[in-house]
Scaffold this motif. Structure first.
Motif, PDB file in Angstrom:
ATOM      1  N   LEU A   1       0.833  -1.208   0.000  1.00  0.00           N
ATOM      2  CA  LEU A   1       0.000   0.000   0.000  1.00  0.00           C
ATOM      3  C   LEU A   1       0.868   1.258   0.000  1.00  0.00           C
ATOM      4  O   LEU A   1       0.565   2.233  -0.697  1.00  0.00           O
ATOM      5  CB  LEU A   1      -0.926   0.009   1.217  1.00  0.00           C
ATOM      6  N   GLN A   2       1.942   1.230   0.792  1.00  0.00           N
ATOM      7  CA  GLN A   2       2.875   2.359   0.803  1.00  0.00           C
ATOM      8  C   GLN A   2       3.390   2.657  -0.606  1.00  0.00           C
ATOM      9  O   GLN A   2       3.400   3.803  -1.042  1.00  0.00           O
ATOM     10  CB  GLN A   2       4.073   2.052   1.709  1.00  0.00           C
ATOM     11  N   VAL A   3       3.857   1.613  -1.285  1.00  0.00           N
ATOM     12  CA  VAL A   3       4.450   1.782  -2.623  1.00  0.00           C
ATOM     13  C   VAL A   3       3.412   2.331  -3.601  1.00  0.00           C
ATOM     14  O   VAL A   3       3.693   3.263  -4.370  1.00  0.00           O
ATOM     15  CB  VAL A   3       5.017   0.440  -3.131  1.00  0.00           C
ATOM     16  N   ILE A   4       2.191   1.781  -3.575  1.00  0.00           N
ATOM     17  CA  ILE A   4       1.138   2.223  -4.495  1.00  0.00           C
ATOM     18  C   ILE A   4       0.842   3.705  -4.296  1.00  0.00           C
ATOM     19  O   ILE A   4       0.819   4.499  -5.249  1.00  0.00           O
ATOM     20  CB  ILE A   4      -0.142   1.385  -4.286  1.00  0.00           C
ATOM     21  N   ILE A   5       0.617   4.108  -3.039  1.00  0.00           N
ATOM     22  CA  ILE A   5       0.223   5.491  -2.750  1.00  0.00           C
ATOM     23  C   ILE A   5       1.391   6.443  -2.998  1.00  0.00           C
ATOM     24  O   ILE A   5       1.217   7.539  -3.546  1.00  0.00           O
ATOM     25  CB  ILE A   5      -0.294   5.602  -1.302  1.00  0.00           C
ATOM     26  N   TYR A   6       2.590   6.039  -2.595  1.00  0.00           N
ATOM     27  CA  TYR A   6       3.773   6.881  -2.777  1.00  0.00           C
ATOM     28  C   TYR A   6       4.018   7.148  -4.265  1.00  0.00           C
ATOM     29  O   TYR A   6       4.299   8.286  -4.661  1.00  0.00           O
ATOM     30  CB  TYR A   6       4.984   6.205  -2.151  1.00  0.00           C
ATOM     31  N   ASN A   7       3.908   6.115  -5.100  1.00  0.00           N
ATOM     32  CA  ASN A   7       4.141   6.284  -6.539  1.00  0.00           C
ATOM     33  C   ASN A   7       3.154   7.272  -7.150  1.00  0.00           C
ATOM     34  O   ASN A   7       3.504   8.054  -8.038  1.00  0.00           O
ATOM     35  CB  ASN A   7       4.052   4.937  -7.248  1.00  0.00           C
ATOM     36  N   ILE A   8       1.914   7.233  -6.674  1.00  0.00           N
ATOM     37  CA  ILE A   8       0.918   8.182  -7.178  1.00  0.00           C
ATOM     38  C   ILE A   8       1.266   9.596  -6.728  1.00  0.00           C
ATOM     39  O   ILE A   8       1.152  10.553  -7.483  1.00  0.00           O
ATOM     40  CB  ILE A   8      -0.491   7.792  -6.685  1.00  0.00           C
TER      41      ILE A   8
END
Length: 426
Positions: free
Chosen positions: A112-119
């Motif tokens: 979830l961190q990676v998904i949100i951070y990339n956005i």
């Protein structure tokens, strides 16, 4: 945010009643707006100052409308905060009730961190990071199979397409808030936060109804309290750890080798005392993990009371500031023949240095051996890992690599010079 649509008539009628305006004065304004197809409160957000003027709406009325729309937007955002926090709380309970829940929780939160951070850091025109393929095995294992995690993605803006989960539009304020929310959980389970660089400016959709403040001195930065600023706290922790490391590097350490002989009579009592330190060290990680895992639920409940929430990074900083600083580690090596070799090390030295220290005192030079914690038996390797976790004192055990431990070997293990200088322990 489901519910009936608030019409322009109901919205303005309610606003007029609150301000004490007679209905007869507000009715022509309602008629003008609805004739132009602005028939809902939501549609009024599309009107610019120029449009309000063209419609002949008094400035006082248009300003009250914009203020009320902004207030409603803030209320909806607060409801979203509580809703997403509640979803994450349920996600934690879901994992805590299952076997191997801690590891699965770490993997899901990290994803979830990676998904949100990339956005958060990507140009909004590039929608690749906003399209998550359901067929991706890694995504399915860490997110897709956990229905609450999917609910959370939908809550922050993802929609369910046939083959993907897709975020059609990006609300950067919501995305940054979601990243803060997930980072807080990550830190409580031992994962590093993913922070958007300060120099990165996230695009913001222009909102003509949001009250604007003109600074009289644009060069004077606004100064806010940074007591709970995660970036400031992370920087403070990094600085404090650097100071601790510098102190350890500057501390001179004399090895002070000592060899003890443990008599049969006091073997159990002596080893029990020395092993207590090792037991505390080896159990500490498991105990802290379990405590942290169980405390996450409490932390997330407190998260909903935003004014009372105490960030874990701030607690970590306070712990670093108050704890005793160890620059040395006392390493004891227990041999099967009831001898004990002791040496003093800097915490900046490594496990490789321990192996070199032991090798220099062995009776049989060049013979392969290993050191381990027990119980249970956990072999340490001659790596470059520092000795911070070994401070203030640690007990290790010695064994030859080529000897069956069930048969054992009586020794002597240490060279004659060491044994001649040994002391009785008891």
């Amino acid at each position: 945010m489901s519910g009936s649509v608030l019409t322009t008539r109901d919205f303005l009628t309610q606003l007029a009643a609150e301000q004490g305006f007679p209905q007869s004065r507000i009715e022509p304004i309602i008629e003008k707006l609805t004739n132009e197809w602005y028939d809902s409160a939501e549609s009024l957000k599309e009107l610019s100052d120029e449009h309000w003027n063209q419609l002949g709406v008094p400035v006082r009325v248009s300003e009250l409308v914009k203020k009320r729309l902004n207030d409603l937007s803030n209320q909806n955002q607060q409801a979203t905060v509580e809703s997403t926090a509640s979803l994450l709380h349920r996600l934690l309970e879901y994992f805590l009730s299952r076997d191997n829940g801690h590891q699965n929780l770490r993997e899901t939160i990290e994803t979830l961190q990676v998904i949100i951070y990339n956005i958060a850091i990507t140009n909004p025109i590039d929608d690749r990071v906003r399209r998550l393929k359901k067929s991706n095995p890694k995504f399915n294992a860490k997110i897709g199979q956990h229905h609450i995690a999917i609910e959370y993605l939908k809550k922050i803006g993802f929609t369910d397409e046939r083959e993907n989960y897709y975020m059609p539009q990006v609300d950067f304020e919501e995305i940054n808030r979601a990243l803060d929310e997930v980072n807080e959980i990550a830190e409580n389970i031992g994962l590093p936060p993913k922070l958007v660089p300060r120099t990165e400016v996230t695009p913001e959709v222009f909102n003509p109804y949001k009250p604007a403040i003109t600074k009289t001195n644009p060069d004077m930065p606004k100064i806010n309290s940074r007591e709970h600023d995660p970036i400031a706290i992370t920087e403070a922790i990094k600085k404090l750890e650097e100071n601790h490391d510098q102190l350890a590097r500057q501390t001179s350490v004399s090895r002070d080798p000592v060899v003890y002989r443990i008599s049969d009579g006091n073997l159990n009592a002596t080893l029990a005392k020395l092993n207590e330190e090792e037991k505390n060290r080896s159990n500490q990680e498991d105990e802290e993990r379990q405590i942290n895992l169980r405390n996450i639920q409490r932390v997330m409940k407190e998260r909903e009371e935003l004014s009372k929430f105490h960030n874990k990074r701030k607690k970590q900083l306070e712990t670093l500031q108050s704890r005793e600083i160890y620059t040395r580690a006392l390493i004891r090596i227990r041999f099967p023949d009831r001898t004990l070799l002791q040496g003093t090390f800097s915490v900046k030295e490594t496990e490789r240095d321990i192996y070199a220290f032991v090798a220099s005192f062995l009776a049989q030079q060049g013979r392969k051996f290993h050191l381990f914690f027990s119980p249970p038996k956990t072999i340490i390797k001659a790596t470059t890992k520092d000795l911070k976790s070994y401070a203030p004192a640690t007990l290790l055990s010695f064994a030859w690599n080529d000897v069956n431990e069930t048969l054992g070997e009586h020794g002597p293990f240490l060279n004659e010079d060491c044994l001649n200088r040994s002391q009785s322990l008891g």
